[in-house]
Design a protein around this motif. Structure first.
Motif, PDB file in Angstrom:
ATOM      1  N   LEU A  14      -7.305  48.103 -26.611  1.00 20.72           N
ATOM      2  CA  LEU A  14      -6.469  48.267 -27.628  1.00 20.72           C
ATOM      3  C   LEU A  14      -7.765  49.138 -28.708  1.00 20.72           C
ATOM      4  CD1 LEU A  14      -3.654  45.791 -28.550  1.00 20.72           C
ATOM      5  CD2 LEU A  14      -3.058  47.890 -27.123  1.00 20.72           C
ATOM      6  N   ASP A  15      -9.113  48.168 -28.921  1.00 13.06           N
ATOM      7  CA  ASP A  15      -9.987  48.954 -29.276  1.00 13.06           C
ATOM      8  C   ASP A  15     -11.164  48.014 -28.908  1.00 13.06           C
ATOM      9  OD1 ASP A  15     -11.149  49.670 -31.986  1.00 13.06           O
ATOM     10  OD2 ASP A  15      -9.983  48.679 -33.005  1.00 13.06           O
ATOM     11  N   VAL A  16     -12.222  48.197 -29.114  1.00 15.75           N
ATOM     12  CA  VAL A  16     -13.236  47.895 -28.603  1.00 15.75           C
ATOM     13  C   VAL A  16     -14.427  48.675 -29.656  1.00 15.75           C
ATOM     14  CG1 VAL A  16     -13.911  50.016 -26.800  1.00 15.75           C
ATOM     15  CG2 VAL A  16     -14.953  47.942 -27.009  1.00 15.75           C
ATOM     16  N   GLY A  17     -15.415  47.654 -29.852  1.00 12.82           N
ATOM     17  CA  GLY A  17     -16.099  48.816 -30.967  1.00 12.82           C
ATOM     18  C   GLY A  17     -17.231  47.737 -31.628  1.00 12.82           C
ATOM     19  N   SER A  18     -18.145  47.633 -32.739  1.00 13.74           N
ATOM     20  CA  SER A  18     -19.115  45.980 -33.043  1.00 13.74           C
ATOM     21  C   SER A  18     -20.023  47.090 -34.242  1.00 13.74           C
ATOM     22  CB  SER A  18     -20.577  46.879 -31.906  1.00 13.74           C
ATOM     23  OG  SER A  18     -20.536  48.108 -33.034  1.00 13.74           O
TER      24      SER A  18
ATOM     25  N   VAL B  24     -25.879  40.544 -45.128  1.00 10.88           N
ATOM     26  CA  VAL B  24     -25.804  39.889 -46.359  1.00 10.88           C
ATOM     27  C   VAL B  24     -26.178  40.387 -47.606  1.00 10.88           C
ATOM     28  CG1 VAL B  24     -26.400  37.555 -46.837  1.00 10.88           C
ATOM     29  CG2 VAL B  24     -25.135  37.519 -44.324  1.00 10.88           C
ATOM     30  N   ASN B  25     -25.838  40.513 -48.840  1.00 13.05           N
ATOM     31  CA  ASN B  25     -26.606  41.179 -49.652  1.00 13.05           C
ATOM     32  C   ASN B  25     -27.338  41.954 -49.585  1.00 13.05           C
ATOM     33  OD1 ASN B  25     -26.366  38.464 -51.799  1.00 13.05           O
ATOM     34  ND2 ASN B  25     -28.151  37.003 -50.041  1.00 13.05           N
ATOM     35  N   GLY B  26     -26.217  43.013 -49.070  1.00 13.63           N
ATOM     36  CA  GLY B  26     -26.668  44.270 -48.499  1.00 13.63           C
ATOM     37  C   GLY B  26     -27.515  44.503 -47.622  1.00 13.63           C
ATOM     38  N   GLN B  27     -28.534  43.326 -46.870  1.00  9.15           N
ATOM     39  CA  GLN B  27     -29.451  43.242 -46.000  1.00  9.15           C
ATOM     40  C   GLN B  27     -29.158  43.639 -44.497  1.00  9.15           C
ATOM     41  OE1 GLN B  27     -32.261  44.621 -46.637  1.00  9.15           O
ATOM     42  NE2 GLN B  27     -31.553  44.655 -48.837  1.00  9.15           N
ATOM     43  N   ARG B  28     -29.119  43.779 -44.200  1.00  5.75           N
ATOM     44  CA  ARG B  28     -28.845  43.960 -42.416  1.00  5.75           C
ATOM     45  C   ARG B  28     -29.145  42.278 -41.791  1.00  5.75           C
ATOM     46  NH1 ARG B  28     -28.011  47.709 -37.536  1.00  5.75           N
ATOM     47  NH2 ARG B  28     -28.041  46.385 -36.092  1.00  5.75           N
ATOM     48  N   ALA B  29     -28.161  41.313 -41.430  1.00  8.82           N
ATOM     49  CA  ALA B  29     -28.594  40.380 -40.998  1.00  8.82           C
ATOM     50  C   ALA B  29     -28.107  40.163 -39.609  1.00  8.82           C
ATOM     51  CB  ALA B  29     -27.200  39.200 -42.098  1.00  8.82           C
ATOM     52  N   GLY B  30     -26.825  40.844 -39.510  1.00  7.81           N
ATOM     53  CA  GLY B  30     -27.111  40.802 -37.777  1.00  7.81           C
ATOM     54  C   GLY B  30     -25.186  41.675 -37.066  1.00  7.81           C
ATOM     55  N   ARG B  31     -25.383  41.707 -35.567  1.00  7.20           N
ATOM     56  CA  ARG B  31     -24.559  42.695 -34.882  1.00  7.20           C
ATOM     57  C   ARG B  31     -22.713  41.170 -33.911  1.00  7.20           C
ATOM     58  NH1 ARG B  31     -25.020  45.810 -30.898  1.00  7.20           N
ATOM     59  NH2 ARG B  31     -23.929  47.912 -31.281  1.00  7.20           N
ATOM     60  N   GLU B  32     -21.411  42.150 -33.886  1.00  6.36           N
ATOM     61  CA  GLU B  32     -21.178  41.898 -33.745  1.00  6.36           C
ATOM     62  C   GLU B  32     -20.673  42.511 -32.227  1.00  6.36           C
ATOM     63  OE1 GLU B  32     -17.993  38.746 -35.665  1.00  6.36           O
ATOM     64  OE2 GLU B  32     -16.785  39.795 -34.053  1.00  6.36           O
TER      65      GLU B  32
ATOM     66  N   ARG C 156     -12.081  39.308 -27.974  1.00  6.71           N
ATOM     67  CA  ARG C 156     -13.837  38.902 -27.611  1.00  6.71           C
ATOM     68  C   ARG C 156     -14.320  39.325 -28.434  1.00  6.71           C
ATOM     69  NH1 ARG C 156     -13.627  37.161 -22.268  1.00  6.71           N
ATOM     70  NH2 ARG C 156     -11.874  37.375 -21.257  1.00  6.71           N
ATOM     71  N   SER C 157     -15.676  38.348 -28.368  1.00 11.25           N
ATOM     72  CA  SER C 157     -16.590  39.175 -29.949  1.00 11.25           C
ATOM     73  C   SER C 157     -17.917  38.142 -29.497  1.00 11.25           C
ATOM     74  CB  SER C 157     -16.111  38.634 -30.758  1.00 11.25           C
ATOM     75  OG  SER C 157     -16.017  37.194 -31.157  1.00 11.25           O
ATOM     76  N   GLU C 158     -19.082  38.561 -29.668  1.00 12.17           N
ATOM     77  CA  GLU C 158     -20.302  38.687 -28.989  1.00 12.17           C
ATOM     78  C   GLU C 158     -20.984  38.779 -30.867  1.00 12.17           C
ATOM     79  OE1 GLU C 158     -21.999  38.994 -24.926  1.00 12.17           O
ATOM     80  OE2 GLU C 158     -20.590  37.965 -24.177  1.00 12.17           O
ATOM     81  N   SER C 159     -21.044  37.477 -31.884  1.00  9.86           N
ATOM     82  CA  SER C 159     -22.274  37.938 -32.314  1.00  9.86           C
ATOM     83  C   SER C 159     -23.350  37.053 -32.618  1.00  9.86           C
ATOM     84  CB  SER C 159     -21.390  36.936 -33.989  1.00  9.86           C
ATOM     85  OG  SER C 159     -21.639  36.452 -33.718  1.00  9.86           O
ATOM     86  N   ALA C 160     -24.499  37.944 -32.951  1.00 10.98           N
ATOM     87  CA  ALA C 160     -25.788  37.799 -33.205  1.00 10.98           C
ATOM     88  C   ALA C 160     -26.505  37.510 -35.233  1.00 10.98           C
ATOM     89  CB  ALA C 160     -26.911  38.044 -32.295  1.00 10.98           C
TER      90      ALA C 160
ATOM     91  N   ARG D  43     -25.984  32.469 -31.793  1.00 12.23           N
ATOM     92  CA  ARG D  43     -25.348  33.422 -31.230  1.00 12.23           C
ATOM     93  C   ARG D  43     -24.315  32.284 -30.838  1.00 12.23           C
ATOM     94  NH1 ARG D  43     -29.263  35.830 -31.494  1.00 12.23           N
ATOM     95  NH2 ARG D  43     -30.567  37.810 -30.717  1.00 12.23           N
ATOM     96  N   VAL D  44     -23.090  33.716 -31.121  1.00  6.37           N
ATOM     97  CA  VAL D  44     -21.594  33.063 -30.961  1.00  6.37           C
ATOM     98  C   VAL D  44     -20.714  33.770 -30.112  1.00  6.37           C
ATOM     99  CG1 VAL D  44     -19.169  32.508 -32.018  1.00  6.37           C
ATOM    100  CG2 VAL D  44     -21.913  31.732 -32.977  1.00  6.37           C
TER     101      VAL D  44
END
Length: 256
Positions: free
Chosen positions: A49-53, A58-66, A84-88, A93-94
């Motif tokens: 149905l959907d896939v992406g990232s 955080v406070n306008g600064q890049r902090a991670g990716r999912e 399903r998700s994988e975040s960093a 890592r989650v």
């Protein structure tokens, strides 16, 4: 405390019978939870149905990716949707997997959190005769819990992102209309309610430099924590904002 901070301290809850019953089905397999089938009949292939990232700010600064995926499935337990998700974020890592029925009520759930090479949390859950049973293991011990699955109950974690795609998918509402749903937050060992309101069907946001029409939803938890969710007409998540924490999840590419 947010999952973006230190891992939650999960102490034993004092349910030895439940822990004994759950330990085998929930933790015998490697994490995330697998879905083996004893039948020789192959189920229909999942429909994507959907896939992406998302880029996490955080406070306008890049902090991670999912990275995430949402698909339609058919399982023997009654599951029809799977996220399903994988975040960093930093050294954290989650990995998350959530399977729900057509109403969004959880059927299976698993979370694994790592910091560097260390596993700091493993949590699994499954629906059992009208209840949702979970078992969590962390550096502070083991905790088992059972939740009564009230009609329409949904899983919403403090830092969940793709879970909101399941929350808003297939909900037909007029502008300003809302619904209150029972909610489970297994990582925090709590349950409560979440209020979902469709603020407008005619908002516009920028995704990967392109202007996209979006529906804007307001989600309020029992604690009063407010989240704003943007999704397209097909329920594909485009953006998530948590103003109180100055956290935003911005989709990297236009849904295809």
């Amino acid at each position: 405390m947010s999952l973006f901070g230190r891992a939650r301290r999960l102490g034993p809850i004092g349910l030895p019978l439940v822990a004994t019953v759950l330990a085998a089905p929930l933790l015998a397999a490697r994490w995330p939870l697998a879905s083996p089938s004893a039948s020789t009949t192959q189920p229909p292939a999942p429909a994507r149905l959907d896939v992406g990232s998302f880029t996490l700010l955080v406070n306008g600064q890049r902090a991670g990716r999912e990275q995430f995926s949402v698909q339609r499935v058919i399982s023997q337990d009654g599951g029809t949707l799977e996220a399903r998700s994988e975040s960093a974020i930093g050294d954290r890592r989650v990995a998350m997997r959530l399977e729900t029925d057509s109403a969004g009520t959880p059927v299976r759930y698993s979370v694994e959190e790592r910091r560097g090479a260390d596993v700091t949390l493993r949590l699994g859950g499954q629906r059992v005769r009208g209840r949702f049973a979970t078992l969590a293991r962390s550096s502070t011990g083991e905790a088992a819990r059972e939740y009564l699955l009230r009609p329409g109950a949904v899983v919403i974690e403090d830092d969940g992102i793709v879970q909101y795609a399941l929350l808003v998918r297939d909900r037909a509402m007029a502008d300003g209309a809302g619904v209150t749903l029972p909610s489970l937050t297994p990582i925090a060992n709590t349950q409560g309610a979440v209020r979902l309101v469709l603020e407008t069907r005619f908002d516009t946001i920028i995704v990967a430099g392109l202007r996209r029409e979006a529906r804007r939803w307001r989600v309020t938890a029992s604690s009063g924590d407010l989240k704003l969710v943007w999704a397209d007409a097909d329920g594909r998540l485009l953006r998530l904002s948590i103003p109180a924490r100055n956290l935003e999840a911005l989709r990297d590419d236009v849904p295809r």
